[in-house]
Scaffold this motif. Structure first.
Motif, short mmCIF file in Angstrom:
data_model
loop_
_atom_site.label_atom_id
_atom_site.label_comp_id
_atom_site.label_asym_id
_atom_site.label_seq_id
_atom_site.Cartn_x
_atom_site.Cartn_y
_atom_site.Cartn_z
N GLU A 18 0.82 -1.21 0.00
CA GLU A 18 0.00 0.00 0.00
C GLU A 18 0.86 1.27 0.00
O GLU A 18 0.60 2.21 -0.73
CB GLU A 18 -0.91 -0.02 1.24
N LYS A 19 1.90 1.26 0.81
CA LYS A 19 2.78 2.44 0.93
C LYS A 19 3.49 2.73 -0.40
O LYS A 19 3.63 3.87 -0.81
CB LYS A 19 3.80 2.19 2.04
N TYR A 20 3.90 1.67 -1.09
CA TYR A 20 4.55 1.81 -2.40
C TYR A 20 3.62 2.52 -3.38
O TYR A 20 4.02 3.45 -4.09
CB TYR A 20 4.94 0.42 -2.91
N ARG A 21 2.37 2.07 -3.41
CA ARG A 21 1.38 2.69 -4.31
C ARG A 21 1.06 4.11 -3.88
O ARG A 21 0.95 5.01 -4.70
CB ARG A 21 0.12 1.84 -4.36
N GLU A 22 0.92 4.30 -2.58
CA GLU A 22 0.59 5.62 -2.03
C GLU A 22 1.64 6.66 -2.41
O GLU A 22 1.31 7.80 -2.74
CB GLU A 22 0.52 5.47 -0.51
N LEU A 23 2.91 6.27 -2.38
CA LEU A 23 4.00 7.19 -2.71
C LEU A 23 4.29 7.26 -4.20
O LEU A 23 5.21 7.99 -4.62
CB LEU A 23 5.27 6.77 -1.96
N LYS A 24 3.53 6.49 -5.00
CA LYS A 24 3.70 6.47 -6.46
C LYS A 24 5.14 6.17 -6.86
O LYS A 24 5.70 6.80 -7.76
CB LYS A 24 3.21 7.78 -7.07
N LEU A 25 5.74 5.21 -6.18
CA LEU A 25 7.14 4.89 -6.42
C LEU A 25 7.38 4.21 -7.76
O LEU A 25 8.49 4.29 -8.30
CB LEU A 25 7.69 4.03 -5.27
N LYS A 26 6.36 3.59 -8.31
CA LYS A 26 6.52 2.96 -9.62
C LYS A 26 7.01 3.97 -10.65
O LYS A 26 7.86 3.65 -11.49
CB LYS A 26 5.19 2.35 -10.08
N ASP A 27 6.51 5.18 -10.57
CA ASP A 27 6.90 6.23 -11.52
C ASP A 27 8.28 6.82 -11.20
O ASP A 27 8.96 7.31 -12.10
CB ASP A 27 5.87 7.36 -11.51
N GLU A 28 8.68 6.75 -9.93
CA GLU A 28 9.95 7.37 -9.52
C GLU A 28 11.15 6.43 -9.61
O GLU A 28 12.28 6.89 -9.80
CB GLU A 28 9.82 7.89 -8.09
N LEU A 29 10.93 5.14 -9.46
CA LEU A 29 12.05 4.19 -9.44
C LEU A 29 12.99 4.27 -10.64
O LEU A 29 14.21 4.23 -10.44
CB LEU A 29 11.55 2.75 -9.31
N PRO A 30 12.47 4.41 -11.85
CA PRO A 30 13.39 4.42 -13.00
C PRO A 30 14.46 5.53 -12.96
O PRO A 30 15.51 5.39 -13.56
CB PRO A 30 12.47 4.60 -14.21
N THR A 31 14.18 6.60 -12.26
CA THR A 31 15.14 7.72 -12.22
C THR A 31 15.86 7.84 -10.89
O THR A 31 16.68 8.74 -10.71
CB THR A 31 14.42 9.06 -12.52
#
Length: 119
Positions: free
Chosen positions: A62-75
């Protein structure tokens, strides 16, 4: 000694612990939530691993989705990722098993057999 980072309420962690116990693997438990690894240790894991950064993140959490990390990880750099991971143990894919330069995250029986049985 094998370090077993886990979250006791996590069913996957409990399955991994049961597997370790049934197979006579010696380990010490470290609660990922109560004793979240420091950024410097996580950065070491990231730098020494040949795994992609997503290997260390609880991408279903839930925390991963909440922080929208999917979009940030690549950079993200390893330094940035280690700071994020150390900020909340729930962000770390669990369980994490480490001994020397060997490390696994998550629980897959075949991976455990290959890495932790008769080590």
């Amino acid at each position: 000694m094998l370090d077993f980072y886990w979250y006791p309420k996590c069913s996957t962690c409990r399955k991994a612990k049961q597997w370790l116990d049934e197979n006579g693997v010696d380990y010490r438990t470290i609660d990922l939530i109560q004793d979240t690894p420091k950024a410097a240790l996580i950065e070491k894991w990231l730098n020494e691993s040949e795994q992609p950064m997503t290997y260390f993140f609880n991408t279903h959490g839930e925390k991963y989705r909440e922080l929208k990390l999917k979009d940030e990880l690549p950079t993200m750099s390893n330094i940035q990722a280690s700071q994020v991971l150390s900020s909340d143990g729930m962000l770390i894919k669990r369980p994490v098993l480490i001994e020397g330069d060997k490390m696994t995250t998550g629980f897959k029986e075949d991976v455990f057999e290959e890495n932790w049985l008769n080590k």
